[in-house]
Every structure is written in C-alpha cells, then in structure tokens.
Design an enzyme around this catalytic site. Structure first.
Site, short mmCIF file in Angstrom:
data_model
loop_
_atom_site.label_atom_id
_atom_site.label_comp_id
_atom_site.label_asym_id
_atom_site.label_seq_id
_atom_site.Cartn_x
_atom_site.Cartn_y
_atom_site.Cartn_z
N LYS A 1 -8.39 -1.33 -4.73
CA LYS A 1 -8.10 -2.39 -3.76
C LYS A 1 -9.43 -3.12 -3.73
O LYS A 1 -10.29 -2.85 -2.88
CB LYS A 1 -7.73 -1.79 -2.40
CG LYS A 1 -7.61 -2.82 -1.30
CD LYS A 1 -6.25 -3.45 -1.21
CE LYS A 1 -6.24 -4.52 -0.11
NZ LYS A 1 -4.91 -5.05 0.17
N THR B 1 0.83 -1.21 0.00
CA THR B 1 0.00 0.00 0.00
C THR B 1 0.86 1.26 0.00
O THR B 1 0.54 2.24 -0.69
CB THR B 1 -0.95 0.00 1.23
OG1 THR B 1 -1.75 -1.18 1.15
CG2 THR B 1 -1.83 1.21 1.24
N SER C 1 -10.20 -6.61 3.79
CA SER C 1 -10.71 -7.35 4.96
C SER C 1 -10.04 -6.78 6.20
O SER C 1 -8.86 -6.43 6.17
CB SER C 1 -10.44 -8.85 4.81
OG SER C 1 -9.14 -9.08 4.30
N ASP D 1 -6.40 0.52 3.35
CA ASP D 1 -5.64 0.53 2.10
C ASP D 1 -6.38 1.33 1.02
O ASP D 1 -5.79 2.12 0.28
CB ASP D 1 -5.42 -0.90 1.58
CG ASP D 1 -4.42 -1.66 2.42
OD1 ASP D 1 -4.03 -1.15 3.49
OD2 ASP D 1 -4.03 -2.77 2.01
N GLU E 1 -4.20 -3.11 -6.21
CA GLU E 1 -3.45 -3.77 -5.13
C GLU E 1 -4.14 -5.07 -4.78
O GLU E 1 -5.35 -5.11 -4.54
CB GLU E 1 -3.37 -2.88 -3.87
CG GLU E 1 -2.52 -3.59 -2.79
CD GLU E 1 -2.48 -2.90 -1.43
OE1 GLU E 1 -2.75 -1.69 -1.36
OE2 GLU E 1 -2.18 -3.60 -0.44
N GLY E 2 -3.36 -6.16 -4.77
CA GLY E 2 -3.90 -7.46 -4.35
C GLY E 2 -4.09 -7.47 -2.84
O GLY E 2 -4.12 -6.42 -2.20
N ALA E 3 -4.22 -8.64 -2.28
CA ALA E 3 -4.33 -8.76 -0.82
C ALA E 3 -3.33 -9.83 -0.37
O ALA E 3 -3.26 -10.89 -0.99
CB ALA E 3 -5.74 -9.13 -0.42
N GLY E 4 -2.57 -9.51 0.67
CA GLY E 4 -1.57 -10.48 1.13
C GLY E 4 -0.53 -10.73 0.05
O GLY E 4 -0.09 -9.81 -0.64
N1 ATP Z 1 9.23 2.20 2.94
C1 ATP Z 1 8.45 2.35 4.00
N2 ATP Z 1 8.56 3.47 4.76
C2 ATP Z 1 7.78 3.63 5.85
N3 ATP Z 1 6.88 2.74 6.30
C3 ATP Z 1 6.73 1.62 5.57
C4 ATP Z 1 7.49 1.37 4.38
N4 ATP Z 1 7.10 0.17 3.89
C5 ATP Z 1 6.16 -0.29 4.71
N5 ATP Z 1 5.93 0.56 5.72
C6 ATP Z 1 5.00 0.40 6.84
O1 ATP Z 1 4.80 -0.97 7.05
C7 ATP Z 1 3.45 -1.27 7.34
C8 ATP Z 1 2.87 -2.22 6.30
O2 ATP Z 1 2.91 -1.58 5.03
P1 ATP Z 1 1.69 -1.70 4.01
O3 ATP Z 1 0.40 -1.43 4.71
O4 ATP Z 1 2.02 -0.87 2.84
O5 ATP Z 1 1.79 -3.26 3.67
P2 ATP Z 1 0.88 -4.12 2.70
O6 ATP Z 1 1.78 -5.05 2.00
O7 ATP Z 1 0.05 -3.22 1.88
O8 ATP Z 1 -0.03 -4.92 3.73
P3 ATP Z 1 -1.45 -5.66 3.45
O9 ATP Z 1 -1.11 -7.06 3.12
O10 ATP Z 1 -2.13 -5.53 4.80
O11 ATP Z 1 -2.17 -4.95 2.37
C9 ATP Z 1 2.71 0.08 7.38
O12 ATP Z 1 2.66 0.54 8.70
C10 ATP Z 1 3.59 0.97 6.54
O13 ATP Z 1 3.46 2.32 6.86
MG MG Z 2 -2.00 -3.13 1.71
#
Ligand code: ATP
Ligand code: MG
Length: 230
Positions: free
Chosen positions: A41, A20, A45, A50, A111-114
């Site tokens: 997105k 995200t 869930s 996101d 954006e996918g999930a997981g």
């Molecule tokens: N480069 C970065 N700089 C700052 N924070 C980051 C960075 N990458 C990830 N994070 C932090 O890590 C956490 C998870 O990131 P994010 O929500 O983007 O993951 P995701 O892969 O989208 O998760 P989900 O599977 O739940 O969709 C968040 O709190 C986000 O702010």
């Molecule tokens: Mg995400």
C-alpha cells in the site's frame, strides 16, 4: 522480478468499497497456497491501517516500512495529504519501490488509494500506476444501489486494452438494499458475467486470519486468481 510475474493492482470505484478486505483475503489465500508474495500500500493517508492489514496477512514476511514507505497525516487523498506536508512523491518512485522489493517473488499485489482516478502521487493516479507497472487491475465496488454507474464509469476510464478482461468484485455492503441481489446480473449486460464475482460479508475473525475462510469463500478467491491468471 520473477519471470513472467504479473503485478496485481487492486483498485476500485472509490474509497471504503472493500479494497483492503479483498487484498487481505487474496494475500492470505496466496500464502496458504504456498506462493511467495509481496504486498504494497505504497501511499497511506489518515493512518496506516491498510498497510497493517497487509502486514498481518503476510505473516511477518515483509516489514511495514517496505509495504508502506510513504504515509501522511491528513485523511485526504495521498496526493493532497502529501502536499499539506510539503512532500513530493512521484509515480516513478512508487514504481521503483514496488519493482525493487518484488524481486524474486511469484506474486505482487498493490492496493491503490481511493478510486481509479483519485489523486495518488504528485504526478498521477492509480490508472497511471497500472500503466507504468504494466499491471493487471482488479476493480472492487460495493454491491449497493449506484454500483452499475460506478463500475461502468470506472471501466470506461481504464485503458481500452485492459477493459474487457478486468475482474469486477462486488463486495457485500453492511446492509443490503433492493439492488444488491440484482446488481451482478444487471452489470453482466455491460461486462462479461464470468468476470463479475460477488464476495459476501466476511467476519472480523476471517479478515484478521483468526478464523479460516469457508470452502465457498476460498472458491471465490481462487476464481478471482484464475481470472487474473496468477
Ligand atoms: N465483504 C466485506 N465483509 C465485511 N466487511 C467489509 C466487506 N467489505 C468491506 N467491508 C468493511 O467496509 C469497510 C471499508 O472496507 P475497506 O477498508 O476494505 O475499503 P477500502 O476500499 O480499502 O477503503 P480505502 O479507500 O480507505 O482504502 C471496512 O470497515 C471493512 O471491514
Ligand atoms: Mg483500503
């Protein structure tokens, strides 16, 4: 859909790796470059955070309902969370929604999930969605110990025709470990070095659009867009 538009699907090695954060940065960058963008997105869930990030990045050009038509209470994979609510969402519905609402724009991000193989709909995962949308994937991973395995396993699960060209984005973790500075180079033994991009920690202000990305960060985002040929 605009001619020759490629749909980008942001997937990754798992949950919480930075999909995200990167999606928000890419959408903001595309908007800043004057491109017309839609972002989705499709299934959320355990909260719609996101989708709200994408909504903010899009500056109000797309409604939350359009970005995220399906949302479920439980913090489980969307497929399992939907099942708990006795609801059924199929890949075909997701594909139809994305196609219908990305008509006439230059760029579409989903954006996918997981992770790539996490259960997404009643009948498929993000890999299936990539195939059905004929999309270009992008793999996001957290730059920490274990990422070589996670990225190789994810690459190995992509359709072979997409494997060698896919960009891999390593997101800096909250606290670096001994592997963090070495992972990109180690990974280049398995994947083209010019397709591996490292993104540093990005402040809340920049993530939310209050602050502007540095020139260096914009260069990285542009590099990713070039790799995706979008
Ligand atoms: N480069 C970065 N700089 C700052 N924070 C980051 C960075 N990458 C990830 N994070 C932090 O890590 C956490 C998870 O990131 P994010 O929500 O983007 O993951 P995701 O892969 O989208 O998760 P989900 O599977 O739940 O969709 C968040 O709190 C986000 O702010
Ligand atoms: Mg995400």
């Amino acid at each position: 859909m605009a001619a020759k538009q490629k749909i980008l699907v942001v997937t990754g090695t798992g949950t919480g790796v930075g999909k995200t954060v990167l999606s928000g940065l890419l959408v903001r960058r595309l908007v800043r470059l004057g491109r017309t963008v839609r972002a989705f997105k499709p299934l959320c869930s355990g909260g719609r955070g996101d989708a709200r990030v994408l909504e903010a990045a899009l500056n109000g050009s797309q409604t939350l309902e359009d970005i995220n038509p399906w949302h479920f209470e439980a913090s489980l994979s969307p497929a399992l969370a939907a099942r708990l609510e006795r609801r059924v969402v199929t890949l075909q519905e997701v594909v139809a929604h994305v196609r219908r609402h990305s008509d006439q724009v230059e760029q579409t991000l989903v954006e996918g999930a997981g992770g790539l193989l996490s259960p997404l709909t009643a009948d498929g995962d993000t890999r299936d969605l990539i195939v059905r949308l004929r999309a270009v994937p992008l793999i996001v991973a957290s730059n920490r110990l274990g990422v070589i395995h996670d990225v190789r396993a994810t690459l190995g699960c992509l359709p072979p025709s997409l494997r060698s060209s896919v960009p891999v984005v390593l997101m800096a973790p909250a606290s670096a470990d001994t592997s963090t500075v070495r992972n990109a180079r180690s990974l280049s033994e398995y994947h083209p070095a010019d397709r591996i991009v490292e993104i540093p920690r990005v402040s809340e202000a920049i993530q939310s659009g209050v602050g502007s990305p540095s020139v260096a960060l914009n260069r990285k985002l542009d590099q990713i867009l070039r790799l995706l040929a979008i």
